[in-house]
Scaffold this motif. Structure first.
Motif, PDB file in Angstrom:
ATOM      1  N   ASN A   8       0.891  -1.089   0.021  1.00  0.00           N
ATOM      2  CA  ASN A   8       0.129   0.060   0.015  1.00  0.00           C
ATOM      3  C   ASN A   8       0.851   1.147  -0.076  1.00  0.00           C
ATOM      4  O   ASN A   8       0.733   2.176  -0.743  1.00  0.00           O
ATOM      5  CB  ASN A   8      -1.042   0.230   1.013  1.00  0.00           C
ATOM      6  N   VAL A   9       1.896   1.239   0.909  1.00  0.00           N
ATOM      7  CA  VAL A   9       2.602   2.292   0.976  1.00  0.00           C
ATOM      8  C   VAL A   9       3.547   2.526  -0.141  1.00  0.00           C
ATOM      9  O   VAL A   9       3.642   3.586  -0.790  1.00  0.00           O
ATOM     10  CB  VAL A   9       3.478   2.272   2.244  1.00  0.00           C
ATOM     11  N   GLY A  10       4.137   1.439  -0.748  1.00  0.00           N
ATOM     12  CA  GLY A  10       4.945   1.721  -1.917  1.00  0.00           C
ATOM     13  C   GLY A  10       4.286   1.974  -3.209  1.00  0.00           C
ATOM     14  O   GLY A  10       4.511   2.862  -3.800  1.00  0.00           O
ATOM     15  N   LEU A  11       2.863   1.672  -3.308  1.00  0.00           N
ATOM     16  CA  LEU A  11       2.268   1.863  -4.554  1.00  0.00           C
ATOM     17  C   LEU A  11       1.725   3.453  -4.287  1.00  0.00           C
ATOM     18  O   LEU A  11       1.873   4.305  -5.350  1.00  0.00           O
ATOM     19  CB  LEU A  11       0.827   1.073  -4.315  1.00  0.00           C
ATOM     20  N   SER A  12       1.356   4.091  -3.289  1.00  0.00           N
ATOM     21  CA  SER A  12       0.970   5.466  -3.034  1.00  0.00           C
ATOM     22  C   SER A  12       2.225   6.260  -3.440  1.00  0.00           C
ATOM     23  O   SER A  12       2.233   7.191  -4.227  1.00  0.00           O
ATOM     24  CB  SER A  12       0.845   5.758  -1.468  1.00  0.00           C
ATOM     25  N   ALA A  23      -0.990  11.364  -4.641  1.00  0.00           N
ATOM     26  CA  ALA A  23      -1.516  10.289  -3.969  1.00  0.00           C
ATOM     27  C   ALA A  23      -1.600  10.269  -2.500  1.00  0.00           C
ATOM     28  O   ALA A  23      -0.535  10.986  -2.032  1.00  0.00           O
ATOM     29  CB  ALA A  23      -1.147   8.865  -4.824  1.00  0.00           C
ATOM     30  N   VAL A  24      -2.281   9.482  -1.788  1.00  0.00           N
ATOM     31  CA  VAL A  24      -2.148   9.466  -0.501  1.00  0.00           C
ATOM     32  C   VAL A  24      -2.319   8.177   0.036  1.00  0.00           C
ATOM     33  O   VAL A  24      -3.240   7.447  -0.596  1.00  0.00           O
ATOM     34  CB  VAL A  24      -3.189  10.355   0.395  1.00  0.00           C
ATOM     35  N   SER A  25      -1.854   7.481   0.985  1.00  0.00           N
ATOM     36  CA  SER A  25      -1.763   6.342   1.380  1.00  0.00           C
ATOM     37  C   SER A  25      -2.821   6.444   2.743  1.00  0.00           C
ATOM     38  O   SER A  25      -2.602   7.251   3.498  1.00  0.00           O
ATOM     39  CB  SER A  25      -0.435   5.836   2.077  1.00  0.00           C
ATOM     40  N   VAL A  26      -3.928   5.732   2.573  1.00  0.00           N
ATOM     41  CA  VAL A  26      -4.697   5.826   3.861  1.00  0.00           C
ATOM     42  C   VAL A  26      -4.946   4.185   4.564  1.00  0.00           C
ATOM     43  O   VAL A  26      -5.175   3.499   3.806  1.00  0.00           O
ATOM     44  CB  VAL A  26      -6.252   6.419   3.312  1.00  0.00           C
ATOM     45  N   ILE A  51       7.920   7.178   4.238  1.00  0.00           N
ATOM     46  CA  ILE A  51       9.581   7.525   4.031  1.00  0.00           C
ATOM     47  C   ILE A  51      10.096   8.330   3.170  1.00  0.00           C
ATOM     48  O   ILE A  51      10.942   8.980   3.252  1.00  0.00           O
ATOM     49  CB  ILE A  51      10.174   6.207   4.023  1.00  0.00           C
ATOM     50  N   GLU A  52       9.283   8.315   2.069  1.00  0.00           N
ATOM     51  CA  GLU A  52       9.513   9.424   0.819  1.00  0.00           C
ATOM     52  C   GLU A  52       8.720  10.692   0.953  1.00  0.00           C
ATOM     53  O   GLU A  52       8.673  11.271  -0.087  1.00  0.00           O
ATOM     54  CB  GLU A  52       9.357   8.542  -0.475  1.00  0.00           C
ATOM     55  N   ASN A  53       7.940  10.876   1.883  1.00  0.00           N
ATOM     56  CA  ASN A  53       7.410  12.222   2.425  1.00  0.00           C
ATOM     57  C   ASN A  53       5.857  12.169   1.670  1.00  0.00           C
ATOM     58  O   ASN A  53       5.405  13.350   1.391  1.00  0.00           O
ATOM     59  CB  ASN A  53       8.281  13.448   2.001  1.00  0.00           C
ATOM     60  N   THR A  54       5.531  11.019   1.387  1.00  0.00           N
ATOM     61  CA  THR A  54       4.089  10.997   0.606  1.00  0.00           C
ATOM     62  C   THR A  54       3.209  11.176   1.670  1.00  0.00           C
ATOM     63  O   THR A  54       3.610  10.437   2.732  1.00  0.00           O
ATOM     64  CB  THR A  54       3.989   9.641  -0.240  1.00  0.00           C
ATOM     65  N   PRO A  55       2.143  11.902   1.504  1.00  0.00           N
ATOM     66  CA  PRO A  55       1.042  11.849   2.887  1.00  0.00           C
ATOM     67  C   PRO A  55       0.312  10.652   3.109  1.00  0.00           C
ATOM     68  O   PRO A  55       0.198   9.691   1.989  1.00  0.00           O
ATOM     69  CB  PRO A  55       0.166  12.913   2.219  1.00  0.00           C
ATOM     70  N   ALA A  56       0.272  10.177   4.210  1.00  0.00           N
ATOM     71  CA  ALA A  56      -0.486   9.323   4.734  1.00  0.00           C
ATOM     72  C   ALA A  56      -1.356   9.597   5.844  1.00  0.00           C
ATOM     73  O   ALA A  56      -1.322  10.428   6.637  1.00  0.00           O
ATOM     74  CB  ALA A  56       0.391   8.117   5.363  1.00  0.00           C
ATOM     75  N   ILE A  57      -2.605   9.030   5.715  1.00  0.00           N
ATOM     76  CA  ILE A  57      -3.809   9.319   6.630  1.00  0.00           C
ATOM     77  C   ILE A  57      -4.051   8.018   7.281  1.00  0.00           C
ATOM     78  O   ILE A  57      -4.365   7.172   6.564  1.00  0.00           O
ATOM     79  CB  ILE A  57      -5.161  10.004   5.733  1.00  0.00           C
ATOM     80  N   ILE A  58      -3.992   8.060   8.701  1.00  0.00           N
ATOM     81  CA  ILE A  58      -4.305   6.782   9.126  1.00  0.00           C
ATOM     82  C   ILE A  58      -5.117   7.097  10.443  1.00  0.00           C
ATOM     83  O   ILE A  58      -5.160   7.788  11.193  1.00  0.00           O
ATOM     84  CB  ILE A  58      -2.747   6.370   9.991  1.00  0.00           C
ATOM     85  N   HIS A  59      -6.350   6.115  10.529  1.00  0.00           N
ATOM     86  CA  HIS A  59      -7.542   6.341  11.231  1.00  0.00           C
ATOM     87  C   HIS A  59      -8.205   5.130  11.471  1.00  0.00           C
ATOM     88  O   HIS A  59      -8.824   4.561  10.358  1.00  0.00           O
ATOM     89  CB  HIS A  59      -8.285   7.521  10.662  1.00  0.00           C
TER      90      HIS A  59
END
Length: 551
Positions: free
Chosen positions: A71-75, A85-88, A256-264
């Motif tokens: 998921n993280v790698g694809l985002s 893109a954002v990882s959720v 780790i590459e500064n792509t935004p991630a929303i975790i909830h």
């Protein structure tokens, strides 16, 4: 290669202000340098929605096959090819972090950070949920002690206490012992926080008002006349919402590459519905071109519940579904011994492909846009990768080799390009069953269509509870089946999912607030226990404050 926590410590994180500004977020609550809570206004429904990509997987193995990592790698890869893109993701539970599974922030060079904080207390959401559940429990017993105005039958209290840890000793307890002022003596139970209805309501609410409405409808007990008693009936709604008002805001961090991630939010998918919050998903869709989300465990659990529960209750639907698998996972599901599982073996791999094939066929029952991501490990051979690609081609589905663990976003560029291509097409999304089918028909549909069972065996208790739920007018709700994650069947030892088996339903519970019916198969517990060698043995902190042993 360095450990996950060593890699995370070397990452150069941006101040969360920069991440928020890049997304166009103006209203947020900063929580330290690298975390923030996003205002609920960004979760409102919008016509300008991004593309929703669901990441799921084949049945898990003891190794861990990298669904969150993918998921993280694809985002990150989507950002590298010019997409916003954002990882959720879901928030990790302390149960697995100190138990057997470990944390849930990805791995290698495809992590969300700061990993130690996310895996531990994070922003306190789970503590708020735990407190809210136990507040309701305290108010139930207080209500009974002070005259029992609602005529609650103490033997029909269905609301359990909770703690976000694995603690088998709390599965069945007796409360109210000792002095008369200690309350009414009765049997009680504890769930792990992520299996509670409060967690489900938290994840399925659209906003604060909707959360309040759902909390009010949660059933806590039945009276002596078999009528349901709700949270609102014991006057606990307002206090619960006040406890939860800040937790409802989605959490913003970064990869780790500064792509935004929303975790909830963080319900398990084996004993709960396994998806992050609607608030988080909708926030991502309002801010980005692509939202890469996930559903827990294998597609038979999390992805089915994502489609049939979360999508049904939110009006959302995926534009494409990515099924993550590994060579060793497929060989494991064919019965290859674990001590030689990294040895090349095309026969075991071809036999194990049946697990992947079933998940592909299942996901095709919800929509057309399905592809496979092969999470490559060092021992995988070119011949093994080629075999999987050839077999998926025969099913009309593309399989793409990825290396996100070692290469980060660069390791999923081809996958990202294929996701974009697929997501531009209509997915023809639909549910597995309709609302107006009976509860039994819904259970049988999932069991036969997704788990590939011959049929379903219901206990007398389950049949009685189904009849009660339908008589109360809740028969149109979707069902959330609690089942082992290790097999398509309800038998964790049946790794191949073979043979003529039935699914055994032991009990059924109405989650009126969350809006679904919980169905428990054989041997399923909503409070896990710690293993003989828990992860907690390895976790420590040094004199400089560096945590180690956390994974």
């Amino acid at each position: 290669m360095k450990t996950d926590i060593e890699i995370s410590r070397e990452a150069e994180l941006l101040d969360i202000d920069e991440i928020a500004n890049d997304l166009g977020i103006k209203s947020y609550d900063k929580m330290g340098k690298y975390k923030a809570k996003i205002d609920l206004e960004y979760a409102k429904e919008s016509v300008n929605k991004g593309k929703l990509i669901l990441v799921t997987a084949t049945n898990p193995t003891p190794f861990g096959e990298g669904k969150t990592t993918m998921n993280v790698g694809l985002s990150m890869a989507l950002n590298k090819i010019g997409k916003k893109a954002v990882s959720v993701l879901r928030e990790p539970s302390l149960g697995p972090s100190f138990g057997i599974k470990g944390g849930a922030t990805g791995g290698g060079y495809a992590q969300v950070l700061p990993m130690d904080e996310i895996n531990l207390h994070f922003t306190g959401d789970f503590h708020a949920i735990t407190s809210a559940v136990n507040l309701v429990a305290a108010m139930i017993d207080n209500h009974i002690y002070h005259g029992n105005e609602k005529n609650i039958d103490p033997k029909r209290v269905v609301w359990n206490r909770c703690v976000d840890l694995n603690d088998r000793a709390l599965r069945e307890v007796v409360i109210g012992m000792g002095k008369r002022t200690n309350g009414f003596v009765r049997e009680d139970n504890f769930d792990i926080t992520v299996a509670t209805e409060m967690m489900a309501v938290f994840c399925l609410a659209n906003d604060l008002d909707d959360f309040k409405s759902k909390v009010a409808k949660m059933i806590v007990a039945y009276d002596y006349n078999e009528n349901p008693v709700t949270v609102d009936d014991i006057r606990a709604t307002g206090s619960v919402v006040v406890l939860m008002k800040d937790a409802l805001k989605a959490n913003l961090v970064q990869t780790i590459e500064n792509t935004p991630a929303i975790i909830h939010g963080g319900p398990f998918a084996n004993i709960a519905h396994g998806c992050n919050s609607i608030i988080a998903t909708r926030t991502g869709l309002n801010l980005c071109d692509y939202v890469v989300t996930e559903a827990g465990f294998g597609a038979d659990l999390g992805a089915e519940k994502f489609n049939d529960i979360k999508c049904r209750l939110s009006g959302l639907s995926p534009d494409a579904t990515v099924i993550v698998t590994t060579i060793r996972a497929l060989k494991y599901h064919a019965g290859m011994p674990m001590d030689i599982i990294e040895e090349a073996n095309l026969d075991f791999l071809q036999a194990g492909f049946e697990n992947l094939k079933t998940h592909i066929e299942n996901m095709k029952k919800f929509g057309d846009n399905v592809l496979v991501a092969i999470n490559k490990f060092p021992a995988d051979t070119d011949e093994e990768i080629a075999l999987i690609k050839n077999l998926t081609d025969e099913l009309g589905v593309k399989a793409i080799e990825t290396n996100v663990f070692t290469d980060g976003g660069d390791g999923a560029i081809e996958l990202a390009e294929e996701v974009v291509r697929l997501a531009e097409r209509d997915n023809s999304f639909h549910y597995l069953y309709e609302d107006d089918t009976t509860i039994i028909e819904k259970i049988e549909t999932i069991a036969t269509e997704i788990y590939r069972a011959e049929g379903v065996v219901f206990s007398k208790e389950a049949i009685k509870e189904i009849e009660r739920i339908e008589n109360l007018g809740y028969g149109s709700l979707p069902v959330c089946i609690a089942k082992t994650q290790y097999s398509l069947s309800d038998d964790p030892s049946n790794l191949k999912g073979e043979g003529d088996y039935n699914i055994t339903i032991n009990s059924v519970k109405l989650n009126a607030g969350a809006g679904f019916i919980v169905v428990l198969t054989q041997n399923i517990l909503t409070m896990p226990g710690l293993p003989k060698q828990p992860m907690a043995y390895e976790i420590d902190i040094d004199e400089d404050g560096n945590i180690f042993g956390l994974s």
